[in-house]
Design a protein around this motif. Structure first.
Motif, PDB file in Angstrom:
ATOM      1  N   LEU A 170       0.832  -1.206   0.000  1.00  0.00           N
ATOM      2  CA  LEU A 170       0.000   0.000   0.000  1.00  0.00           C
ATOM      3  C   LEU A 170       0.865   1.253   0.000  1.00  0.00           C
ATOM      4  O   LEU A 170       1.904   1.306   0.667  1.00  0.00           O
ATOM      5  CB  LEU A 170      -0.919   0.029   1.227  1.00  0.00           C
ATOM      6  N   SER A 171       0.422   2.263  -0.741  1.00  0.00           N
ATOM      7  CA  SER A 171       1.083   3.560  -0.681  1.00  0.00           C
ATOM      8  C   SER A 171       0.665   4.264   0.609  1.00  0.00           C
ATOM      9  O   SER A 171      -0.289   3.850   1.278  1.00  0.00           O
ATOM     10  CB  SER A 171       0.682   4.413  -1.883  1.00  0.00           C
ATOM     11  N   ASP A 172       1.353   5.345   0.954  1.00  0.00           N
ATOM     12  CA  ASP A 172       0.985   6.078   2.164  1.00  0.00           C
ATOM     13  C   ASP A 172      -0.443   6.614   2.078  1.00  0.00           C
ATOM     14  O   ASP A 172      -1.171   6.634   3.079  1.00  0.00           O
ATOM     15  CB  ASP A 172       1.959   7.228   2.414  1.00  0.00           C
ATOM     16  N   ALA A 173      -0.854   7.022   0.903  1.00  0.00           N
ATOM     17  CA  ALA A 173      -2.219   7.522   0.729  1.00  0.00           C
ATOM     18  C   ALA A 173      -3.231   6.398   0.941  1.00  0.00           C
ATOM     19  O   ALA A 173      -4.281   6.597   1.573  1.00  0.00           O
ATOM     20  CB  ALA A 173      -2.385   8.131  -0.663  1.00  0.00           C
ATOM     21  N   GLU A 174      -2.912   5.203   0.433  1.00  0.00           N
ATOM     22  CA  GLU A 174      -3.816   4.067   0.623  1.00  0.00           C
ATOM     23  C   GLU A 174      -3.852   3.628   2.089  1.00  0.00           C
ATOM     24  O   GLU A 174      -4.907   3.250   2.610  1.00  0.00           O
ATOM     25  CB  GLU A 174      -3.373   2.905  -0.273  1.00  0.00           C
ATOM     26  N   ILE A 175      -2.688   3.694   2.750  1.00  0.00           N
ATOM     27  CA  ILE A 175      -2.659   3.370   4.181  1.00  0.00           C
ATOM     28  C   ILE A 175      -3.530   4.349   4.955  1.00  0.00           C
ATOM     29  O   ILE A 175      -4.287   3.957   5.856  1.00  0.00           O
ATOM     30  CB  ILE A 175      -1.211   3.400   4.706  1.00  0.00           C
ATOM     31  N   ALA A 176      -3.442   5.636   4.612  1.00  0.00           N
ATOM     32  CA  ALA A 176      -4.243   6.651   5.297  1.00  0.00           C
ATOM     33  C   ALA A 176      -5.734   6.383   5.110  1.00  0.00           C
ATOM     34  O   ALA A 176      -6.531   6.533   6.049  1.00  0.00           O
ATOM     35  CB  ALA A 176      -3.875   8.037   4.787  1.00  0.00           C
ATOM     36  N   ALA A 177      -6.114   5.961   3.896  1.00  0.00           N
ATOM     37  CA  ALA A 177      -7.527   5.666   3.643  1.00  0.00           C
ATOM     38  C   ALA A 177      -7.984   4.452   4.447  1.00  0.00           C
ATOM     39  O   ALA A 177      -9.069   4.450   5.040  1.00  0.00           O
ATOM     40  CB  ALA A 177      -7.739   5.431   2.146  1.00  0.00           C
ATOM     41  N   GLU A 178      -7.152   3.401   4.496  1.00  0.00           N
ATOM     42  CA  GLU A 178      -7.487   2.218   5.287  1.00  0.00           C
ATOM     43  C   GLU A 178      -7.560   2.559   6.779  1.00  0.00           C
ATOM     44  O   GLU A 178      -8.394   2.026   7.518  1.00  0.00           O
ATOM     45  CB  GLU A 178      -6.446   1.119   5.060  1.00  0.00           C
ATOM     46  N   ALA A 179      -6.669   3.450   7.204  1.00  0.00           N
ATOM     47  CA  ALA A 179      -6.661   3.848   8.607  1.00  0.00           C
ATOM     48  C   ALA A 179      -7.958   4.545   8.986  1.00  0.00           C
ATOM     49  O   ALA A 179      -8.496   4.342  10.084  1.00  0.00           O
ATOM     50  CB  ALA A 179      -5.464   4.752   8.887  1.00  0.00           C
TER      51      ALA A 179
END
Length: 694
Positions: free
Chosen positions: A152-161
């Motif tokens: 996951l990219s940082d943006a995708e991690i942020a969305a999952e978070a």
């Protein structure tokens, strides 16, 4: 063929139990190596130690029947080679270092050496937190809600978070011991938490894959000890309460948990046994759970440690089972023959760390001038003369007490800690004793945030007996050795009574005491300027202060504006500068990150105490000593405020008080080298990697 599948006989010809092996190498150091040696001696098994150059004179290297030098405790080829050349049939890895390394287990097998631990599959599955979580969930073991950041990219991690919900615990998928774990309370925290966790994970484990899990509110950390053999038996030996921890490092552990009833114990045991059986586990292992404080009936699996745990002694004391012996027997192919597991009484363990609590629990180094254990089980890494460096974990001993009930065990542990003497190096013993008297701890009302909420303690005040004993030591040292009449007369003046003799002593809080010497029940080492003393159950470092030095400090304090902070920033611990976050002449605001120092599993960031201009005094990659000046932040000039008529700061700095040990008024130091000032310019440390124990 795995050693557990061999047909080694269980009974000797004379009817006594057979030895699992004749020679075992312990691939570790410190207290765990010495603890394994004790069982080997009892079983009549020859012991082999490994040691590095830094540990050439360490107790564990001298205590074994044979010792072999290795370049590093993490050097697989060197450790396996030491086992082969010393004639060892098996290797006990202890904990930390190579204990959960599947490559090391394979290398042992390839060399015909028995690895005292589980099989490679268990090491690989349970050594990867993401894989372990998915694996046990498929076997109906409950897990904490969360997600893997793999791919996951940082943006995708942020969305999952956002979907998972804050707060989140960000942790490396590989490894253990709390290294790299950070908390993100929201999107702003997440960016820094990801960067820190990745950096530590890559350095510690060579793998920066991350796992994010929901951070449970006021959770308890409860783990279950399991034993399994190759004959189909997997047992639960009850739970341990490991909730009292700081920065994901356990401090006090106990067995059984004060809040687990029989039904919950059975539920935890079933889940732990299911997790172990799911990977065909062999030997001793620990399955760890988080339990919400208000839902004790809902445990969540967090990980399985595929090794002996630091806190294994509390289980040994309530079950009467030597876990190291059982590890050896299982590794040799013997079946478990333990009968019904019964829990007898209560046991509590305190970890003694070489650290300075008043400096934010930063690791301490030095030479142990005197070591004397208290009256309890003590698993120790040190003795008098041992050198504690920044190379390895700061835990130097474990003190374990047992009693018929929890209240008795607490009292016995406190008494044993009061008797424990460690002079020459800072430790957390006083803080451990204070923790044992905390009302929440005594009531068993625990959660993993309790220690962090207690904050950083002050420097303990030296008792009158401690002060007087050091003063007496100084006076005795000044008395002429020839026993002349002038030495016996002491202080006097013509035509009058003898002047009362006092000695000025400074403690670690920079408080100066004027003390009359007297004999007492105390142990004193050191001199002629710095002394260590143990008295009244506490240890203190005191320094002799001359009248000239005291006067100079008062003059320096008088010239400093009220509330001013010295511009020089000191290294709060010895270590390596791993990152510099500013450049010379940068203008910074209060709290700005300046540089990061790493040592003993911790990264510690030095921050600006006030706004101003930075001048760096070190560079990335440099080694720095404790209290070395690493940066200067020169504050911008301020317009003087109008006088309010109050007394100047100089008028508020008193002379040392004459007395027999009562605390005197504080005399501020001219520099920022005190515990309080060093800690004030630094943030809370982040776990990092060394050749360490967990």
């Amino acid at each position: 063929m795995r050693p557990a599948e061999t047909s080694r006989p269980n009974i000797r010809h004379d009817g006594s139990p057979a030895r699992p092996f004749t020679c075992v190498l312990v691939a570790n150091r410190g207290e765990i190596a010495r603890r394994v040696f004790r069982t080997l001696r009892r079983l009549g098994i020859r012991s082999v130690a490994v040691f590095t150059d830094a540990d050439a004179d360490a107790p564990h290297a001298r205590e074994a029947d044979h010792a072999v030098r290795v370049p590093s405790y993490l050097d697989v080829d060197a450790v396996v080679g030491a086992a082969v050349h010393s004639g060892a049939e098996a290797v006990h890895p202890g904990y930390g270092f190579l204990s959960e390394n599947a490559g090391f287990a394979r290398a042992c097998a390839n060399a015909g050496i028995v690895f005292v631990g589980p099989g490679v599959e268990a090491l690989e599955v349970m050594g990867d937190k993401i894989r372990a979580k998915e694996h046990v969930a498929a076997h109906d073991v409950p897990t904490v809600p969360g997600f893997s950041a793999t791919g996951l990219s940082d943006a995708e991690i942020a969305a999952e978070a956002e979907r998972a919900g804050y707060p989140l615990l960000v942790k490396p998928s590989a490894g253990g011991g709390g290294k790299g774990m950070t908390v993100a309370t929201g999107p702003v925290d997440l960016v820094a938490a990801l960067a820190t966790a990745r950096r530590v994970a890559a350095a510690a484990f060579g793998d920066d894959t991350l796992l994010l899990e929901r951070l449970l509110e006021r959770p308890r950390h409860i783990e279950v000890q399991v034993l399994a053999d190759a004959h189909g038996t997997t047992l639960s030996l009850g739970e341990r309460e490991c909730t009292l921890q700081r920065r994901h490092q356990k401090v006090i552990e106990e067995a059984p948990s004060p809040v687990v009833d029989a039904a919950t114990r059975a539920r935890l045991g079933e889940a732990a046994v299911a997790a172990a059986r799911s990977v065909g586990y062999l030997g001793a292992g620990t399955v760890e759970f988080l339990v919400s404080g208000d839902r004790l009936d809902e445990p969540f699996f967090i990980e399985m440690n595929t090794r002996l745990q630091v806190e294994h002694p509390v289980t040994e004391m309530v079950t009467g089972i030597d876990l190291v012996e059982q590890q050896l027997r299982v590794a040799a192919g013997f079946p478990l023959e333990l009968g019904e597991i019964r829990l007898d009484g209560h046991a509590i363990e305190a970890r003694v760390y070489a650290e300075t609590p008043a400096r934010g629990y930063l690791p301490a180094t030095g030479t142990v001038a005197l070591w004397h254990p208290g009256s309890a089980r003590v698993d120790s890494a040190v003795e008098t003369g041992s050198v504690i460096s920044a190379l390895y974990d700061p835990m130097i001993a474990k003190v374990i007490a047992h009693g018929p009930d929890r209240e008795t065990a607490l009292a016995r542990l406190d008494a044993a800690l009061a008797e424990t003497v460690v002079l020459g190096v800072d430790t957390n013993i006083a803080d451990l004793r204070a923790l044992l008297h905390d009302p929440a701890v005594r009531a068993g009302e625990l959660d993993t945030g309790l220690l962090d909420r207690r904050g950083t303690p002050g420097v303990p005040d030296p008792s009158p007996a401690a002060l007087a004993a050091v003063a007496q030591r100084i006076v005795d040292a000044e008395t002429p050795a020839n026993g002349s009449v002038w030495g016996r007369v002491g202080a006097w003046r013509a035509g009058g009574a003898a002047a009362p003799r006092t000695v000025a002593l400074e403690d670690d809080a920079a408080q100066v005491h004027a003390v009359a010497p007297s004999e007492g029940d105390a142990v004193v080492t050191g001199g002629p300027v710095e002394y260590w003393v143990h008295a009244d159950g506490g240890t203190h470092r005191l320094r002799l202060v001359s009248r000239r030095a005291a006067a100079e400090r008062r003059r320096t304090a008088a010239g400093r504006a009220p509330g001013a902070v010295a511009p020089d920033l000191l290294a709060p611990l010895p270590g390596t500068v791993v990152a510099v976050h500013v450049v010379d002449a940068d203008t910074v605001e209060p709290g700005a990150r300046l540089l990061t120092i790493e040592a003993m599993k911790m990264e510690h960031t030095v921050v600006a105490p006030h706004a101003g201009t930075v001048r760096l005094r070190t560079a990335a990659g440099a080694q720095v000593a404790r209290d070395a000046v690493v940066a200067t932040v020169t504050p911008a000039a301020r317009v003087p405020e109008a006088s309010t008529g109050s007394a100047s700061s100089a008028a508020q700095v008193p002379e040392p008080v004459e007395g027999t040990g009562a605390p005197a008024a504080r005399v501020p130091e001219a520099s920022t080298g005190s515990a309080s000032s060093a800690a004030s310019s630094a943030s809370a440390p982040t776990p990092s990697h060394k050749e360490t124990l967990p």
